[in-house]
Design a protein around this motif. Structure first.
Motif, PDB file in Angstrom:
ATOM      1  N   MET A   1       2.165  42.452 -28.621  1.00 31.18           N
ATOM      2  CA  MET A   1       3.367  42.512 -29.477  1.00 31.18           C
ATOM      3  C   MET A   1       4.563  42.225 -28.347  1.00 31.18           C
ATOM      4  SD  MET A   1       4.722  45.729 -31.290  1.00 31.18           S
ATOM      5  CE  MET A   1       5.960  45.837 -32.642  1.00 31.18           C
ATOM      6  N   LYS A   2       4.570  42.883 -27.244  1.00 34.57           N
ATOM      7  CA  LYS A   2       5.610  42.599 -26.136  1.00 34.57           C
ATOM      8  C   LYS A   2       5.090  41.442 -25.066  1.00 34.57           C
ATOM      9  CE  LYS A   2       3.917  45.589 -22.683  1.00 34.57           C
ATOM     10  NZ  LYS A   2       4.095  46.534 -21.532  1.00 34.57           N
ATOM     11  N   SER A   3       5.993  40.622 -24.654  1.00 34.18           N
ATOM     12  CA  SER A   3       5.669  39.623 -23.740  1.00 34.18           C
ATOM     13  C   SER A   3       6.478  40.016 -22.502  1.00 34.18           C
ATOM     14  CB  SER A   3       5.972  38.198 -24.237  1.00 34.18           C
ATOM     15  OG  SER A   3       5.318  38.088 -25.244  1.00 34.18           O
ATOM     16  N   ASN A   4       6.200  39.183 -21.224  1.00 28.69           N
ATOM     17  CA  ASN A   4       6.777  39.332 -20.070  1.00 28.69           C
ATOM     18  C   ASN A   4       7.501  37.953 -19.709  1.00 28.69           C
ATOM     19  OD1 ASN A   4       7.292  39.707 -17.053  1.00 28.69           O
ATOM     20  ND2 ASN A   4       7.306  41.597 -17.930  1.00 28.69           N
ATOM     21  N   LEU A   5       8.949  37.953 -19.503  1.00 26.12           N
ATOM     22  CA  LEU A   5       9.459  36.873 -19.019  1.00 26.12           C
ATOM     23  C   LEU A   5       9.186  36.440 -17.726  1.00 26.12           C
ATOM     24  CD1 LEU A   5      13.277  37.538 -19.816  1.00 26.12           C
ATOM     25  CD2 LEU A   5      11.800  35.480 -20.459  1.00 26.12           C
ATOM     26  N   TRP A  52      24.951  31.390 -24.623  1.00 27.52           N
ATOM     27  CA  TRP A  52      25.233  32.371 -23.499  1.00 27.52           C
ATOM     28  C   TRP A  52      24.030  32.398 -22.656  1.00 27.52           C
ATOM     29  CZ3 TRP A  52      22.470  36.748 -22.430  1.00 27.52           C
ATOM     30  CH2 TRP A  52      22.849  37.781 -21.490  1.00 27.52           C
ATOM     31  N   LEU A  54      22.009  33.293 -18.931  1.00 29.27           N
ATOM     32  CA  LEU A  54      21.956  34.594 -18.038  1.00 29.27           C
ATOM     33  C   LEU A  54      20.722  33.894 -17.061  1.00 29.27           C
ATOM     34  CD1 LEU A  54      21.685  37.531 -16.882  1.00 29.27           C
ATOM     35  CD2 LEU A  54      19.948  37.883 -18.892  1.00 29.27           C
TER      36      LEU A  54
ATOM     37  N   LEU B  54      15.069  43.410 -24.046  1.00 32.43           N
ATOM     38  CA  LEU B  54      14.691  42.901 -22.693  1.00 32.43           C
ATOM     39  C   LEU B  54      14.795  43.986 -21.839  1.00 32.43           C
ATOM     40  CD1 LEU B  54      13.514  40.971 -20.701  1.00 32.43           C
ATOM     41  CD2 LEU B  54      15.925  39.875 -20.571  1.00 32.43           C
ATOM     42  N   ASP B  77       9.839  42.708 -19.586  1.00 31.96           N
ATOM     43  CA  ASP B  77       9.029  42.857 -20.933  1.00 31.96           C
ATOM     44  C   ASP B  77      10.066  42.667 -22.008  1.00 31.96           C
ATOM     45  OD1 ASP B  77       6.694  43.353 -19.937  1.00 31.96           O
ATOM     46  OD2 ASP B  77       6.929  45.203 -19.914  1.00 31.96           O
ATOM     47  N   HIS B  78       9.967  42.155 -23.049  1.00 31.02           N
ATOM     48  CA  HIS B  78      10.625  41.857 -24.298  1.00 31.02           C
ATOM     49  C   HIS B  78       9.851  41.978 -25.517  1.00 31.02           C
ATOM     50  CE1 HIS B  78       9.338  37.376 -24.904  1.00 31.02           C
ATOM     51  NE2 HIS B  78       9.637  37.471 -23.580  1.00 31.02           N
ATOM     52  N   LEU B 101      18.653  44.671 -21.998  1.00 28.27           N
ATOM     53  CA  LEU B 101      19.578  43.474 -22.773  1.00 28.27           C
ATOM     54  C   LEU B 101      19.051  43.457 -24.435  1.00 28.27           C
ATOM     55  CD1 LEU B 101      21.807  41.303 -22.175  1.00 28.27           C
ATOM     56  CD2 LEU B 101      19.592  39.703 -22.474  1.00 28.27           C
TER      57      LEU B 101
END
Lengths: 111, 111
Positions: A1-5, A52, A54, B54, B77-78, B101
């Motif tokens: 469900m979550k992922s990591n950047l 946008w 970042l 995030l 984590d997002h 964010l």
């Protein structure tokens, strides 16, 4: 469900790596990973949508057409680039991956 | 022209601090700073818009209605929270500010 950047960073990065994290009708969120990559000489991005952007990790220099100096970007720095505002990446650090988060969207910002 | 997400963190944070970074017709980007703050007992967010969230710094636990276990969130984590998917913040670390964010948007995501 979550992922990591910060996960799934390739050891070798012959080209910039662009991953779409979310794609809806008017919004697209991308992770971009650069490692020393820059825009080709004379190339300027000229985008239909607003962006946008970042920086999450690393360091970069971004030129905005008409600005005398490039903008130094370090982690946490964010910037709004209106549609058709020409811009280019002058430099990204070769020492580590530079991770960008970009939110592209279609409507004119109210602020 | 640029701003930094890690700047202007108040030393004292009696309540969560929510700063709008961008507000367009269908998109709102916010920085949220928590320090030990949690959702009130029994309170669930129930939002009209979809939210992509995030964690940039700190640590948090988020509950999604119907999920047996809260989701542990650490930097990078997002998570996508569809409109009307009830959720609440169970815990944020008291040791440092947790910086989120959040991108709120109005259209149904295609992925």
């Amino acid at each position: 469900m979550k992922s990591n950047l910060f996960a799934n960073l390739p050891a070798h990065l012959p080209e910039e790596l662009c991953t779409t994290l979310l794609h809806a009708a008017d919004v697209r969120i991308e992770r971009i990973v650069s490692r020393g990559h820059v825009s080709p000489p004379g190339f300027w991005y000229d985008q239909e949508q607003h962006e946008w952007v970042l920086v999450l990790q690393g360091a970069a220099r971004l030129s905005i057409e008409g600005n005398p100096q490039p903008i130094e970007m370090k982690p946490g720095d964010h910037l709004h680039i209106p549609a058709h505002q020409k811009h280019r990446v002058e430099w990204t650090t070769p020492d580590e991956p530079t991770i960008w988060l970009a939110v592209h969207y279609g409507e004119r910002p109210q602020r």
